[in-house]
Design an enzyme around this catalytic site. Sequence first.
Site, PDB file in Angstrom:
ATOM      1  N   PRO A 269      65.730 -59.961 -13.131  1.00 53.22           N
ATOM      2  CA  PRO A 269      66.757 -58.714 -12.856  1.00 53.22           C
ATOM      3  C   PRO A 269      66.458 -57.483 -13.677  1.00 53.22           C
ATOM      4  O   PRO A 269      67.383 -56.398 -13.641  1.00 53.22           O
ATOM      5  CB  PRO A 269      68.021 -59.297 -12.724  1.00 53.22           C
ATOM      6  CG  PRO A 269      67.732 -60.304 -13.741  1.00 53.22           C
ATOM      7  CD  PRO A 269      66.638 -60.731 -13.806  1.00 53.22           C
ATOM      8  N   LYS A 272      64.549 -57.448 -19.834  1.00 49.53           N
ATOM      9  CA  LYS A 272      63.802 -57.030 -20.791  1.00 49.53           C
ATOM     10  C   LYS A 272      63.097 -55.727 -20.445  1.00 49.53           C
ATOM     11  O   LYS A 272      62.732 -54.824 -21.312  1.00 49.53           O
ATOM     12  CB  LYS A 272      62.517 -58.258 -20.885  1.00 49.53           C
ATOM     13  CG  LYS A 272      63.076 -59.389 -21.528  1.00 49.53           C
ATOM     14  CD  LYS A 272      61.970 -60.367 -21.548  1.00 49.53           C
ATOM     15  CE  LYS A 272      62.680 -61.722 -22.039  1.00 49.53           C
ATOM     16  NZ  LYS A 272      63.464 -62.388 -21.018  1.00 49.53           N
ATOM     17  N   GLU A 291      57.841 -57.126  -9.651  1.00 54.43           N
ATOM     18  CA  GLU A 291      58.692 -58.329  -9.115  1.00 54.43           C
ATOM     19  C   GLU A 291      58.579 -58.421  -7.921  1.00 54.43           C
ATOM     20  O   GLU A 291      58.175 -57.616  -7.169  1.00 54.43           O
ATOM     21  CB  GLU A 291      60.425 -57.772  -9.409  1.00 54.43           C
ATOM     22  CG  GLU A 291      61.297 -58.428  -8.593  1.00 54.43           C
ATOM     23  CD  GLU A 291      61.289 -60.030  -9.116  1.00 54.43           C
ATOM     24  OE1 GLU A 291      61.222 -60.305 -10.444  1.00 54.43           O
ATOM     25  OE2 GLU A 291      61.300 -60.854  -8.118  1.00 54.43           O
ATOM     26  N   ASP A 333      57.211 -62.921 -18.340  1.00 50.41           N
ATOM     27  CA  ASP A 333      58.676 -63.807 -18.743  1.00 50.41           C
ATOM     28  C   ASP A 333      58.579 -64.481 -17.430  1.00 50.41           C
ATOM     29  O   ASP A 333      59.361 -64.071 -16.399  1.00 50.41           O
ATOM     30  CB  ASP A 333      59.552 -62.719 -18.821  1.00 50.41           C
ATOM     31  CG  ASP A 333      60.921 -63.427 -19.015  1.00 50.41           C
ATOM     32  OD1 ASP A 333      60.811 -64.420 -19.467  1.00 50.41           O
ATOM     33  OD2 ASP A 333      61.990 -62.704 -19.042  1.00 50.41           O
ATOM     34  N   CYS A 386      62.498 -68.998 -20.524  1.00 47.01           N
ATOM     35  CA  CYS A 386      63.625 -69.342 -21.047  1.00 47.01           C
ATOM     36  C   CYS A 386      63.970 -70.989 -21.155  1.00 47.01           C
ATOM     37  O   CYS A 386      64.869 -71.552 -20.286  1.00 47.01           O
ATOM     38  CB  CYS A 386      64.632 -68.875 -20.208  1.00 47.01           C
ATOM     39  SG  CYS A 386      66.447 -69.026 -20.896  1.00 47.01           S
TER      40      CYS A 386
END
Length: 451
Positions: A269, A272, A291, A333, A386
């Site tokens: 969202p 970063k 995205e 990411d 993550c």
Amino acid sequence: MALELLLAVDGRDAYANLLLPRLIAQHHLAGRDAALATELSYGTLRGRGSYDAVLGICCDRDLSTLDPAVREVLRLGTHQLLATRIQPHAAVATSVNLIKEHAGQRPAGFVNAILRRVATRDMAGWLEIAAPAWDADPLGHFAVRFSHPRWIAEAFAAALGESSGAGLGPADLTETAAVLAADNDRPAVQLCAMPGLADQQELVAAGCEPARWSPFGAYLRDGDPAAVRAVAEGRAGVQDEASQLAAVALTRVPVDGPDGSWLDVCAGPGGKARLLAGLAARAGARLTAAEIREHRARLVAAAVQPAGSCRVVVADGTRPPWRPAAFDRVIADVPCSGLGALRRRPEARWRRTAADIAAIGGLQRGLLRTALDAARPGGVIAYVTCSPHLAETRDVLSDVLSERDDVAVLDAPAVLAEVPRLRCEDSGQYAQFWPHRHGTDAIFLALFRRR
Ligand SMILES: C[S@@+](CC[C@H](N)C(=O)[O-])C[C@H]1O[C@@H](n2cnc3c(N)ncnc32)[C@H](O)[C@@H]1O
């Protein structure tokens, strides 16, 4: 309210962190009542593994065969009895009243009898009989004691380098125990100022503590982030400190030649991307943020808008619309299991399965390939997850790197030299944050240079 939340999480796959504020508002709870409702629902969700092991002994029926309301009232009552200072008679009486309201008189006697059995020991006493003996099966013991699925305890032990060798004892698993325990703590809210539009001093003046390492970060111990003016105005956002540092690390590596074109391959969202857009504006560079999901791309656009130096594109990063070798700095990411952020999502540990990790591996490899191809020779690439799970970190990297000879691995822990104990156990060039070591999410970072 806590029961309503537990039933929604269990029956409708609701996300507790999204539903909780709505339920608190709907029930007009505030102050200590809101705090108690939060503690009861989050504590019950987190502790489910330990409580189900206890209930498995106290109850002669399989928990999965119980009516959902009965099962959740038993878990909620067990949490109050074994992990709060609520008086046992009050915990049992309110649980019995609750099930009467929800399911009538019939199951009330059953709930009463089971919870009275639970009340006969404390948590330490129950662990002696509900968990595997800790010298015979330390990982099994820790899984029950710290309420995690065993496969997650095993994955953390492997990433910490504590799982090899026969006859492992509890003393060989001290860090694994520490990370499992840290997952049950409530994390402080971490904020990140957008460079150029806000700074750490402004966040500190608003009542935050300066972050330990991130020059843009601050910790908000109490209160609502939206009440911080810089957050309300979009000049700062909520972002874990390790996530901030992963983005900072990408910008710290020197590059020869032009440095005006940066890419975020999976930006939604926009945490970063917000930080990178601010840093890009300061450095005279321009960020492209991609995205795949349109509504998440809109969130990215809102996050980066104040910086004004960012282009947001809705794109599948595995079929990129951009030219190869067009960027000086690239971050991937990638979507992942999120095992590094279990502190923030109390139900997540029960939702994920080992099969999810295998299923997402192809996409992670595809996005890393795109990121490497997108960087020009001499350009820098960051791969971030993550999750500390080796299948999402080390294995993805070794597979993709084995296919190519145009990528050099950089020393990521050296780039973040101010942060202690970042070096991955078996692949020293990669960085791994841990909640028990750093007070952050378990973010993994690898840095590369395209030859
Ligand atoms: C871990 S999140 C990124 C978090 C983000 N960098 C931040 O700091 O806020 C991964 C994102 O990748 C997106 N995604 C998934 N598949 C993708 C693809 N094929 N191409 C581009 N983005 C994708 C997901 O929708 C999700 O928003």
